[in-house]
Enzyme design. Structure first.
Site, PDB file in Angstrom:
ATOM      1  N   ASP A 151      42.122  46.981  49.826  1.00  0.00           N
ATOM      2  CA  ASP A 151      40.670  47.006  49.932  1.00  0.00           C
ATOM      3  C   ASP A 151      40.147  48.397  50.261  1.00  0.00           C
ATOM      4  O   ASP A 151      39.015  48.737  49.890  1.00  0.00           O
ATOM      5  CB  ASP A 151      40.201  46.034  51.023  1.00  0.00           C
ATOM      6  CG  ASP A 151      40.216  44.591  50.559  1.00  0.00           C
ATOM      7  OD1 ASP A 151      40.236  44.352  49.339  1.00  0.00           O
ATOM      8  OD2 ASP A 151      40.204  43.693  51.433  1.00  0.00           O
TER       9      ASP A 151
ATOM     10  N   GLU B 181      42.872  36.997  42.000  1.00  0.00           N
ATOM     11  CA  GLU B 181      42.357  38.371  42.100  1.00  0.00           C
ATOM     12  C   GLU B 181      43.370  39.232  42.867  1.00  0.00           C
ATOM     13  O   GLU B 181      43.785  40.287  42.402  1.00  0.00           O
ATOM     14  CB  GLU B 181      41.013  38.358  42.823  1.00  0.00           C
ATOM     15  CG  GLU B 181      40.425  39.743  43.036  1.00  0.00           C
ATOM     16  CD  GLU B 181      39.221  39.725  43.966  1.00  0.00           C
ATOM     17  OE1 GLU B 181      38.464  40.714  43.936  1.00  0.00           O
ATOM     18  OE2 GLU B 181      39.040  38.748  44.721  1.00  0.00           O
ATOM     19  N   HIS B 182      43.737  38.800  44.060  1.00  0.00           N
ATOM     20  CA  HIS B 182      44.755  39.475  44.869  1.00  0.00           C
ATOM     21  C   HIS B 182      45.925  38.509  45.063  1.00  0.00           C
ATOM     22  O   HIS B 182      45.710  37.370  45.477  1.00  0.00           O
ATOM     23  CB  HIS B 182      44.241  39.830  46.267  1.00  0.00           C
ATOM     24  CG  HIS B 182      42.923  40.544  46.298  1.00  0.00           C
ATOM     25  ND1 HIS B 182      41.722  39.880  46.489  1.00  0.00           N
ATOM     26  CD2 HIS B 182      42.622  41.850  46.177  1.00  0.00           C
ATOM     27  CE1 HIS B 182      40.732  40.762  46.498  1.00  0.00           C
ATOM     28  NE2 HIS B 182      41.256  41.968  46.304  1.00  0.00           N
TER      29      HIS B 182
ATOM     30  N   HIS C 290      36.128  48.831  -3.484  1.00  0.00           N
ATOM     31  CA  HIS C 290      36.979  49.593  -2.571  1.00  0.00           C
ATOM     32  C   HIS C 290      37.974  50.443  -3.363  1.00  0.00           C
ATOM     33  O   HIS C 290      38.176  51.626  -3.083  1.00  0.00           O
ATOM     34  CB  HIS C 290      37.748  48.650  -1.632  1.00  0.00           C
ATOM     35  CG  HIS C 290      36.922  48.095  -0.507  1.00  0.00           C
ATOM     36  ND1 HIS C 290      35.834  47.295  -0.712  1.00  0.00           N
ATOM     37  CD2 HIS C 290      37.058  48.229   0.843  1.00  0.00           C
ATOM     38  CE1 HIS C 290      35.314  46.942   0.476  1.00  0.00           C
ATOM     39  NE2 HIS C 290      36.052  47.507   1.431  1.00  0.00           N
TER      40      HIS C 290
ATOM     41  N   HIS D 105      34.877  37.472  53.930  1.00  0.00           N
ATOM     42  CA  HIS D 105      33.918  38.060  52.999  1.00  0.00           C
ATOM     43  C   HIS D 105      32.723  37.154  52.757  1.00  0.00           C
ATOM     44  O   HIS D 105      31.589  37.616  52.681  1.00  0.00           O
ATOM     45  CB  HIS D 105      34.590  38.319  51.640  1.00  0.00           C
ATOM     46  CG  HIS D 105      35.335  39.616  51.563  1.00  0.00           C
ATOM     47  ND1 HIS D 105      34.708  40.820  51.389  1.00  0.00           N
ATOM     48  CD2 HIS D 105      36.656  39.893  51.609  1.00  0.00           C
ATOM     49  CE1 HIS D 105      35.609  41.784  51.338  1.00  0.00           C
ATOM     50  NE2 HIS D 105      36.802  41.249  51.476  1.00  0.00           N
TER      51      HIS D 105
ATOM     52  N   GLN E 200      40.357  37.751  53.845  1.00  0.00           N
ATOM     53  CA  GLN E 200      39.519  37.577  52.658  1.00  0.00           C
ATOM     54  C   GLN E 200      38.472  36.485  52.863  1.00  0.00           C
ATOM     55  O   GLN E 200      37.379  36.558  52.305  1.00  0.00           O
ATOM     56  CB  GLN E 200      40.399  37.272  51.445  1.00  0.00           C
ATOM     57  CG  GLN E 200      41.372  38.389  51.101  1.00  0.00           C
ATOM     58  CD  GLN E 200      40.690  39.744  50.952  1.00  0.00           C
ATOM     59  OE1 GLN E 200      39.851  39.934  50.076  1.00  0.00           O
ATOM     60  NE2 GLN E 200      41.038  40.689  51.812  1.00  0.00           N
TER      61      GLN E 200
END
Length: 440
Positions: free
Chosen positions: A373, A339-340, A432, A273, A270
């Protein structure tokens, strides 16, 4: 290479724990200050501004902001057969999982003649963002497009940054993936400006654009850097968004039995990236921490994107976090909201059941994030920056809305009319109640 954070023996409140954990220095709210002007300029000037921003940020001024049909054909013809096979397998697996996500309509009969139905209806048009920059992401094309297609969305547009090396068009592998999925509305537009184009639409500025380059959408989805996440935050309310999916994060919760080489490889996977990517190990084993540190050094030296990985691992967003126990580790990763999240412990399946905050959970040594992924079948567009505390990853649910249909007969309404009037009067909204009484 990577920082250590020792939480052993410390009793922290939830807020203190969140503040102690590693995070990127550039936050979404900081990036938003820079993005406001971009959104306003695209909204005001359309395609002309999109070209100016491409020249500024991507180093190329696209002739065709909308990708012409012949570019898709060329991309398919030049696609490596092995890559095509991998893309097609990924599409098959992701489609199977997302087809199963479709919720069911239901009907509830509350009394004779009193019925409430719920229908799930896809939005009309979506804008799907596929990042570029330091890597190529046909996998993100698949994750965005398949989820929208399985939801039943009829109008799909994709945006991905223009590339100087590809005559101002997105990467050919991106275009090939779009072609394999039957998507032909693709724009050579990147970053926050793509989000603005989707949210507000864009007028053309050149003959090839037409009067309207891009019509506005109902929902914008897709991952990107912190500036893309900031743009999505700023247009939320004008359009729907999936989540603030910014620069990638991985957290690994591991005990002393975990394989240090596996853990190091996953953290690096990761980190490659982006220099701002976050890689975090949470462990109760000092021995594992030391072994992972050593393997990170060895592996980083030989990986292709060594400089990028080194910067990500050494940044304030990455760390090895020492905890008292795996139970303490669960508390820490729930506070982090990765996230992961990988679980590499002796009882990984049981530990996974205790996780409440994560975009996706990868259980055991043979379920690495890299699997998710590409080809697990799950979606890899996931909430970052702690947004997993309240947001889900991309899925069919991102593109559908629930609509309730109410149908009562005269007898069914009359049966509860006095109760409705009592409610209306209690709220000092007598009209109402009168709207009920007038019918009888």
């Amino acid at each position: 290479m990577i920082n250590r954070l020792d939480l052993r023996g410390r009793s922290l409140t939830a807020r203190e724990l969140i503040e102690a954990l590693p995070r990127a220095e550039v936050r979404v709210e900081d990036a938003a200050e820079r993005v406001v002007g971009i959104i306003a300029a695209v909204r005001a000037h359309g395609a002309a501004e999109l070209r100016d921003l491409a020249e500024k940020f991507d180093g190329v001024r696209p002739v065709n902001l909308r990708v012409p049909a012949e570019a898709f054909k060329k991309a398919l013809l030049t696609l490596d057969p092995a890559v095509r096979e991998a893309i097609e397998e990924s599409i098959t697996r992701v489609r199977a999982v997302h087809k199963a996500q479709l919720p069911q309509d239901f009907v509830v009969d509350l009394a004779p003649g009193a019925q409430v139905r719920q229908r799930w209806i896809p939005v009309g048009r979506v804008g799907l963002y596929v990042p570029g920059g330091l890597a190529v992401y046909p996998s993100s094309v698949i994750m965005n497009v398949v989820a929208a297609q399985e939801a039943g969305v009829r109008s799909l547009a994709v945006a991905s940054p223009p590339q100087k090396e590809n005559d101002g068009l997105p990467h050919p592998t991106i275009l090939a993936a779009c072609a394999l999925l039957g998507v032909d509305e693709v724009y050579a537009v990147g970053g926050a400006q793509a989000i603005a184009m989707f949210a507000y639409g864009a007028r053309g500025s050149e003959p090839q654009d037409g009067d309207i380059l891009c019509e506005p959408v109902n929902v914008v989805t897709g991952p990107g850097n912190v500036y893309v996440a900031a743009a999505k935050r700023l247009v939320r309310g004008v359009v729907g968004i999936d989540a603030e999916a910014g620069t990638t994060e991985i957290a690994v919760l591991a005990d002393g039995g975990a394989n240090a080489d596996h853990v190091a490889a996953d953290l690096i996977s990761q980190a490659e990236h982006d220099p701002a990517a976050a890689s975090v190990l949470v462990t109760d084993s000092v021995e594992l921490a030391g072994a992972v540190e050593a393997r990170l050094v060895d592996r980083t030296e030989v990986t292709r994107h060594s400089a990028r990985v080194s910067q990500a691992l050494a940044g304030p967003q990455s760390a090895i976090v020492l905890v008292d126990s795996i139970a303490h580790g669960v508390e820490v990763v729930n506070a982090y909201g990765a996230e992961h999240l990988e679980i590499q412990t002796a009882d990984a399946a049981d530990v996974a059941l205790k996780i409440t905050n994560a975009g996706a959970i990868f259980v055991g040594p043979y379920s690495p994030v890299a699997l998710g992924d590409y080809m697990a079948g799950s979606n890899h567009v996931l909430p970052t920056g702690g947004c997993a505390h309240f947001a889900s990853g991309l899925g069919v649910h991102s593109f559908i809305k629930a609509v309730q249909v109410i149908e009562y007969s005269a007898d069914a309404l009359q049966e509860i009319s006095t109760k409705i009037v009592a409610f209306a009067n209690a709220e000092d909204l007598p009209a109402h109640g009168e709207a009920i009484q007038v019918r009888f």
